[in-house]
Design a protein around this motif. Structure first.
Motif, PDB file in Angstrom:
ATOM      1  N   THR A   2      24.621 -10.124  44.372  1.00 42.31           N
ATOM      2  CA  THR A   2      23.155 -10.277  44.320  1.00 42.31           C
ATOM      3  C   THR A   2      22.734 -11.068  43.088  1.00 42.31           C
ATOM      4  O   THR A   2      21.841 -11.921  43.150  1.00 42.31           O
ATOM      5  N   CYS A   3      23.380 -10.795  41.959  1.00 42.41           N
ATOM      6  CA  CYS A   3      23.053 -11.531  40.720  1.00 42.41           C
ATOM      7  C   CYS A   3      23.371 -13.008  40.863  1.00 42.41           C
ATOM      8  O   CYS A   3      22.574 -13.872  40.446  1.00 42.41           O
ATOM      9  N   TYR A   4      24.526 -13.324  41.461  1.00 45.81           N
ATOM     10  CA  TYR A   4      24.862 -14.732  41.635  1.00 45.81           C
ATOM     11  C   TYR A   4      23.878 -15.413  42.581  1.00 45.81           C
ATOM     12  O   TYR A   4      23.495 -16.578  42.375  1.00 45.81           O
ATOM     13  N   ALA A   5      23.472 -14.701  43.609  1.00 43.74           N
ATOM     14  CA  ALA A   5      22.476 -15.263  44.522  1.00 43.74           C
ATOM     15  C   ALA A   5      21.154 -15.490  43.803  1.00 43.74           C
ATOM     16  O   ALA A   5      20.469 -16.501  44.026  1.00 43.74           O
ATOM     17  N   ASN A   6      20.803 -14.548  42.922  1.00 42.49           N
ATOM     18  CA  ASN A   6      19.565 -14.706  42.160  1.00 42.49           C
ATOM     19  C   ASN A   6      19.624 -15.906  41.221  1.00 42.49           C
ATOM     20  O   ASN A   6      18.599 -16.544  40.947  1.00 42.49           O
ATOM     21  N   ALA A   7      20.830 -16.204  40.708  1.00 37.28           N
ATOM     22  CA  ALA A   7      20.975 -17.383  39.847  1.00 37.28           C
ATOM     23  C   ALA A   7      20.623 -18.646  40.624  1.00 37.28           C
ATOM     24  O   ALA A   7      19.926 -19.533  40.119  1.00 37.28           O
ATOM     25  N   LEU A   8      21.085 -18.701  41.872  1.00 37.77           N
ATOM     26  CA  LEU A   8      20.752 -19.866  42.706  1.00 37.77           C
ATOM     27  C   LEU A   8      19.268 -19.886  43.052  1.00 37.77           C
ATOM     28  O   LEU A   8      18.631 -20.942  43.035  1.00 37.77           O
ATOM     29  N   ARG A   9      18.713 -18.729  43.362  1.00 41.14           N
ATOM     30  CA  ARG A   9      17.296 -18.666  43.708  1.00 41.14           C
ATOM     31  C   ARG A   9      16.423 -19.079  42.526  1.00 41.14           C
ATOM     32  O   ARG A   9      15.455 -19.821  42.681  1.00 41.14           O
ATOM     33  N   THR A  10      16.781 -18.606  41.330  1.00 38.09           N
ATOM     34  CA  THR A  10      16.001 -18.962  40.149  1.00 38.09           C
ATOM     35  C   THR A  10      16.092 -20.455  39.854  1.00 38.09           C
ATOM     36  O   THR A  10      15.108 -21.084  39.444  1.00 38.09           O
ATOM     37  N   ALA A  11      17.281 -21.045  40.060  1.00 47.14           N
ATOM     38  CA  ALA A  11      17.432 -22.491  39.846  1.00 47.14           C
ATOM     39  C   ALA A  11      16.552 -23.285  40.801  1.00 47.14           C
ATOM     40  O   ALA A  11      16.113 -24.393  40.469  1.00 47.14           O
ATOM     41  N   ARG A  12      16.261 -22.713  41.976  1.00 48.52           N
ATOM     42  CA  ARG A  12      15.380 -23.388  42.943  1.00 48.52           C
ATOM     43  C   ARG A  12      13.921 -23.044  42.724  1.00 48.52           C
ATOM     44  O   ARG A  12      13.061 -23.474  43.487  1.00 48.52           O
ATOM     45  N   GLY A  13      13.627 -22.249  41.701  1.00 46.16           N
ATOM     46  CA  GLY A  13      12.247 -21.885  41.413  1.00 46.16           C
ATOM     47  C   GLY A  13      11.767 -20.671  42.177  1.00 46.16           C
ATOM     48  O   GLY A  13      10.560 -20.404  42.217  1.00 46.16           O
ATOM     49  N   GLU A  14      12.669 -19.903  42.794  1.00 47.35           N
ATOM     50  CA  GLU A  14      12.302 -18.709  43.557  1.00 47.35           C
ATOM     51  C   GLU A  14      12.547 -17.462  42.715  1.00 47.35           C
ATOM     52  O   GLU A  14      13.322 -17.471  41.761  1.00 47.35           O
ATOM     53  N   SER A  15      11.881 -16.373  43.088  1.00 45.95           N
ATOM     54  CA  SER A  15      12.061 -15.106  42.378  1.00 45.95           C
ATOM     55  C   SER A  15      13.364 -14.445  42.803  1.00 45.95           C
ATOM     56  O   SER A  15      13.799 -14.566  43.963  1.00 45.95           O
ATOM     57  N   GLY A  16      13.956 -13.712  41.860  1.00 43.90           N
ATOM     58  CA  GLY A  16      15.199 -13.044  42.172  1.00 43.90           C
ATOM     59  C   GLY A  16      14.997 -11.748  42.947  1.00 43.90           C
ATOM     60  O   GLY A  16      13.938 -11.127  42.912  1.00 43.90           O
ATOM     61  N   LEU A  17      16.054 -11.348  43.659  1.00 40.85           N
ATOM     62  CA  LEU A  17      16.044 -10.079  44.384  1.00 40.85           C
ATOM     63  C   LEU A  17      16.279  -8.926  43.417  1.00 40.85           C
ATOM     64  O   LEU A  17      16.925  -9.098  42.374  1.00 40.85           O
ATOM     65  N   PRO A  18      15.763  -7.717  43.704  1.00 42.14           N
ATOM     66  CA  PRO A  18      15.946  -6.590  42.781  1.00 42.14           C
ATOM     67  C   PRO A  18      17.412  -6.158  42.685  1.00 42.14           C
ATOM     68  O   PRO A  18      18.142  -6.185  43.674  1.00 42.14           O
TER      69      PRO A  18
END
Length: 417
Positions: free
Chosen positions: A369-385
């Motif tokens: 989940t953290c690695y996915a959040n890293a990609l989401r944040t790089a795209r300007g999206e909010s991370g998952l809890p």
């Protein structure tokens, strides 16, 4: 002052005239001209007066004879100026074909030939007529040799032939300032950082760029040279020959530290970053501090913990501390610190470091989940809890941000002066 000078000149002229008159009145002289039996007799004064009158009459006649030619020349120059102005306006507006026509006509006038041909070459190049551009530069002649060399190299560089542009300029010693800038661009594109460094001093002395633009160019060139340093000796030589102002720029400090760490000079990299942080806090340098490799981890961790007094609310510093804890397998400290960093400001680096921490703890699901959040944040999206490390049954009272106060004890926002 000017009036007194004029009065003095008139007085001197009057005195000289009076003395001359007294001198000539006593003996006015005698002049006799004999031509084919005709004799003309007069005094020296009268002869001089007749000569002056004759010279004045000839001058007036010559001026009248040249008047039509001067009028025609003024008309030709006026048309040349108009064509040059029309060509420059058309070039500025992007009407390159019209600019080429107008400038071609303006180039027929010797006074406007050089500037008209240089701009014509640029217009032809923009229109894609490279042969016409080369012909115009050849016609510009020796007077425009330096400008023509710079334009030829610029055209090569814009077509992606940086090696040819560099080869055409590098052997020349008498380059124009534009030529030196083109040489720097071509050298950077080809990785010849020494050629770019050699061209910088002349530009700096000329003051042709604003201080900000000159500093930005120096940063690019020196940064490229530092990044390409083949060994520690060359790197340290480059850094020691840089000016004091250059060694204070955070971008160059980061470049030096990154290359020094890659060459195994971790202590040198640490020293430069720490000195820069003492002068002025910089989040980018704080982030880089954790990426200097595996050397001196304990010392870097202690130093980063001490920086909390300088920047208690810096998400970059919290991320750096978390990454240092991860590299030492201190999972609890790393998790707590990285969770605080994410609460201050989400970033891909913090999410990635937290993923490494979770994976080190054996929690692969949270790590994914953290690695996915890293990609989401790089795209300007909010991370998952993601689950945080909190004691069961108790409220987490750890502060996210530390209150900052001015020297008068007044609370202020983080980062405010």
């Amino acid at each position: 002052m000017k009036a007194w000078r004029t009065i003095t000149v008139f007085l001197v002229v009057a005195i000289v005239a009076a003395l001359s008159w007294h001198w000539l009145a006593a003996d006015p002289g005698y002049v006799q001209v004999s031509i084919r039996g005709t004799k003309i007799e007069t005094s020296v004064v009268a002869a001089l007066a007749l000569l002056l009158l004759f010279w004045f009459a000839v001058s007036v006649l010559w001026w009248l004879l040249r008047l039509p030619f001067r009028a025609w020349g003024r008309s030709v120059k006026r048309r040349g100026r108009e064509r040059l102005a029309n060509g420059l306006t058309a070039f500025a507006e992007g009407e390159y074909a019209q600019a080429e026509r107008e400038l071609g006509k303006a180039a027929k006038h010797e006074a406007f030939r050089t500037p008209a041909l240089l701009v014509l070459a640029r217009a032809a190049h923009e229109r894609g007529a490279d042969e016409r551009a080369a012909q115009a530069l050849d016609e510009a002649g020796p007077a425009a040799a330096r400008a023509a060399d710079a334009l030829r190299a610029r055209f090569l560089l814009e077509r992606g032939h940086a090696a040819e542009a560099l080869a055409s300029l590098k052997p020349k010693t008498d380059l124009s300032l534009r030529g030196r800038r083109v040489l720097i661009e071509a050298a950077l594109a080809e990785g010849d950082t020494q050629a770019a460094l050699d061209a910088l001093p002349v530009l700096a002395r000329s003051q042709s760029l604003t201080p900000e633009a000159q500093a930005a160019l120096e940063t690019r060139v020196l940064g490229a040279a530092l990044s390409a340093a083949p060994d520690a000796t060359h790197l340290n030589t480059l850094w020691s020959t840089a000016s004091r102002a250059q060694r204070k720029r955070p971008e160059l400090v980061a470049t030096f530290a990154r290359r020094a760490a890659a060459l195994g000079q971790t202590l040198a990299a640490m020293d430069e970053i720490e000195s820069a942080q003492r002068r002025e806090w910089n989040d980018d340098l704080a982030t880089l501090y954790a990426g200097l490799g595996p050397g001196e981890l304990d010392e870097r961790t202690r130093k980063a913990e001490g920086w909390l007094d300088l920047a208690p609310n810096s998400a970059a510093l919290a991320t750096t501390l978390g990454r240092l804890y991860v590299q030492q397998s201190q999972w609890t400290k790393a998790s707590t610190t990285l969770e605080r960093a994410l609460a201050l400001a989400e970033s891909p680096a913090a999410w990635e470091a937290l993923g490494d921490c979770r994976r080190g703890e054996g929690d692969d699901a949270s790590a994914a989940t953290c690695y996915a959040n890293a990609l989401r944040t790089a795209r300007g999206e909010s991370g998952l809890p993601v689950a945080t490390h909190r004691l069961p049954g108790r409220i987490d009272t750890r502060p996210i941000a530390v209150e900052e106060r001015s020297e008068h004890g007044v609370p202020r926002l983080p980062g405010a002066p």
